[in-house]
Scaffold this motif. Structure first.
Motif, short mmCIF file in Angstrom:
data_model
loop_
_atom_site.label_atom_id
_atom_site.label_comp_id
_atom_site.label_asym_id
_atom_site.label_seq_id
_atom_site.Cartn_x
_atom_site.Cartn_y
_atom_site.Cartn_z
N UNK A 70 0.84 -1.20 0.00
CA UNK A 70 0.00 0.00 0.00
C UNK A 70 0.87 1.25 0.00
N UNK A 71 1.90 1.26 0.82
CA UNK A 71 2.80 2.41 0.88
C UNK A 71 3.48 2.66 -0.46
N UNK A 72 3.93 1.59 -1.10
CA UNK A 72 4.56 1.74 -2.42
C UNK A 72 3.58 2.30 -3.44
N UNK A 73 2.35 1.81 -3.41
CA UNK A 73 1.34 2.30 -4.35
C UNK A 73 1.02 3.77 -4.09
N UNK A 74 0.98 4.17 -2.81
CA UNK A 74 0.73 5.57 -2.48
C UNK A 74 1.87 6.45 -2.97
N UNK A 75 3.10 6.00 -2.78
CA UNK A 75 4.26 6.76 -3.25
C UNK A 75 4.20 6.95 -4.76
N UNK A 76 3.83 5.89 -5.47
CA UNK A 76 3.74 5.98 -6.93
C UNK A 76 2.65 6.96 -7.36
N UNK A 77 1.51 6.92 -6.66
CA UNK A 77 0.40 7.83 -6.98
C UNK A 77 0.80 9.29 -6.75
N UNK A 78 1.58 9.52 -5.70
CA UNK A 78 1.96 10.89 -5.36
C UNK A 78 2.89 11.52 -6.39
N UNK A 80 2.10 11.27 -9.49
CA UNK A 80 1.19 11.54 -10.61
C UNK A 80 0.09 12.53 -10.28
N UNK A 81 -0.23 12.72 -8.99
CA UNK A 81 -1.36 13.57 -8.60
C UNK A 81 -0.92 14.58 -7.53
N UNK A 82 -1.72 15.63 -7.39
CA UNK A 82 -1.44 16.64 -6.37
C UNK A 82 -2.18 16.37 -5.07
N UNK A 83 -3.34 15.74 -5.16
CA UNK A 83 -4.15 15.43 -4.00
C UNK A 83 -4.45 13.94 -4.00
N UNK A 84 -4.23 13.29 -2.85
CA UNK A 84 -4.41 11.84 -2.81
C UNK A 84 -5.45 11.44 -1.77
N UNK A 85 -6.43 10.69 -2.22
CA UNK A 85 -7.42 10.05 -1.35
C UNK A 85 -7.13 8.56 -1.33
N UNK A 86 -7.63 7.88 -0.31
CA UNK A 86 -7.46 6.43 -0.23
C UNK A 86 -8.79 5.82 0.20
N UNK A 87 -9.13 4.69 -0.40
CA UNK A 87 -10.35 3.99 -0.03
C UNK A 87 -10.10 2.49 -0.02
N UNK A 88 -10.70 1.80 0.94
CA UNK A 88 -10.49 0.36 1.03
C UNK A 88 -11.74 -0.37 1.45
N UNK A 89 -11.84 -1.62 1.01
CA UNK A 89 -12.97 -2.48 1.34
C UNK A 89 -12.54 -3.55 2.32
N UNK A 90 -13.31 -3.75 3.40
CA UNK A 90 -13.07 -4.81 4.37
C UNK A 90 -11.70 -4.64 5.02
N UNK A 91 -10.77 -5.59 4.87
CA UNK A 91 -9.44 -5.38 5.39
C UNK A 91 -8.77 -4.19 4.71
N UNK A 92 -9.10 -3.95 3.46
CA UNK A 92 -8.55 -2.80 2.75
C UNK A 92 -8.89 -1.49 3.44
N UNK A 97 -7.04 3.20 6.58
CA UNK A 97 -7.00 3.98 7.83
C UNK A 97 -5.58 4.06 8.38
N UNK A 98 -4.84 2.97 8.28
CA UNK A 98 -3.45 2.99 8.77
C UNK A 98 -2.60 3.95 7.95
N UNK A 99 -2.80 3.95 6.63
CA UNK A 99 -2.06 4.88 5.79
C UNK A 99 -2.37 6.33 6.17
#
Length: 278
Positions: A70-78, A80-92, A97-99
């Motif tokens: 998840x952290x690696x994916x967030x770093x990659x998204x950052x 490409x974008x200026x504002x980052x949201x995160x959403x997860x289902x169940x354990x996701x 929330x931890x991120x």
């Protein structure tokens, strides 16, 4: 062998990182991702470490590996974008929330979809109350080849979709609907992750949309209430009365898409961004 099932949909400078659940697949986030992308957002439906392969692939990883992906994916998204949201289902949702707790300056808002701190829904057998024993079993090497098999209704109120998902799980192609069961040792890691995230909920300062099925078969509304009570951030509740646990693909997925897009747009409006660009 692990197959790649993640997806990336390019939009504007607002990004949404979507995280699937334990033994799940990015496919369960695809409809939500397409809806958010149609609303203008750049979307990445990531793939958790060890997922979309066989049971051995999953058992080779634990919650720290899942979170690191998840952290690696967030770093990659950052990049490409200026504002980052995160959403997860169940354990996701727990990983999202931890991120947010770990990176308050980077996460603009959180979509908390069917958060599962405990398996306490109406279809879950009483043996789930013994989940606190699973970390000990894992340490002792007990039950490595044991799993809790998924039971109907498989988190789905939509009967047609339930049959499709059930068939996909039985087919052995885990990229479509995930694995048929939850290995004991993976559930042990979910138990440890749940305890960790509960301790960190007060560190979540990003606004949260907490969406949950009112009649969730896997995780009761008490899971959503815990988030609403503990996060140190504005939080709103969306209760869905015609869905079960898999709210991203079940009957009210359109309601979830619309509310999520409005929620994220309120925090980072598209027109403001385009005006700034001009």
């Amino acid at each position: 062998m692990i197959r790649q099932a993640e997806f990336f949909l390019e939009g504007d400078s607002r990004g949404v990182l979507l995280i699937h659940g334990l033994t799940g697949t990015p496919t369960e986030m695809r409809m939500l991702g397409k809806g958010l992308n149609k609303a203008g957002f750049t979307v990445h439906g990531m793939q958790l470490a060890g997922h979309c392969g066989d049971v051995e692939d999953l058992l080779a990883t634990g919650w720290r590996d899942w979170y690191a992906s998840v952290q690696r994916a967030a770093d990659a998204m950052l990049t490409k974008v200026d504002t980052l949201f995160v959403g997860g289902l169940s354990m996701g949702a727990l990983l999202a929330l931890k991120l947010a707790a770990d990176r308050p300056g980077q996460i603009a808002g959180v979509g908390v979809y069917g958060a599962t701190f405990r398996y306490d829904g109406w279809s879950v057998p009483w043996t789930a109350n013994l989940s606190f024993l699973l970390p000990m079993f894992k340490r002792l090497g007990i039950g490595r080849n044991r799993a809790f098999l998924e039971q109907p209704p498989y988190g789905l109120r939509d009967e047609r979709l339930r049959e499709q998902v059930s068939a996909a799980m039985r087919s052995g192609d885990s990229t479509m609907a995930g694995l048929l069961g939850n290995p004991w040792h993976s559930l042990a890691d979910l138990y440890l992750l749940s305890a960790q995230v509960r301790r960190q909920l007060r560190d979540v300062t990003s606004p949260c949309l907490v969406a949950h099925a009112s009649n969730d078969d896997i995780a009761s509304v008490r899971n959503a209430e815990l988030v609403l009570r503990e996060v140190n951030a504005p939080a709103e509740l969306l209760l869905l009365d015609d869905s079960y646990h898999m709210i991203t693909i079940d009957k009210q997925r359109r309601t979830l898409i619309d509310r999520s897009a409005r929620f994220f747009d309120t925090i980072a409006p598209a027109q403001t961004l385009s005006a700034m660009a001009g």
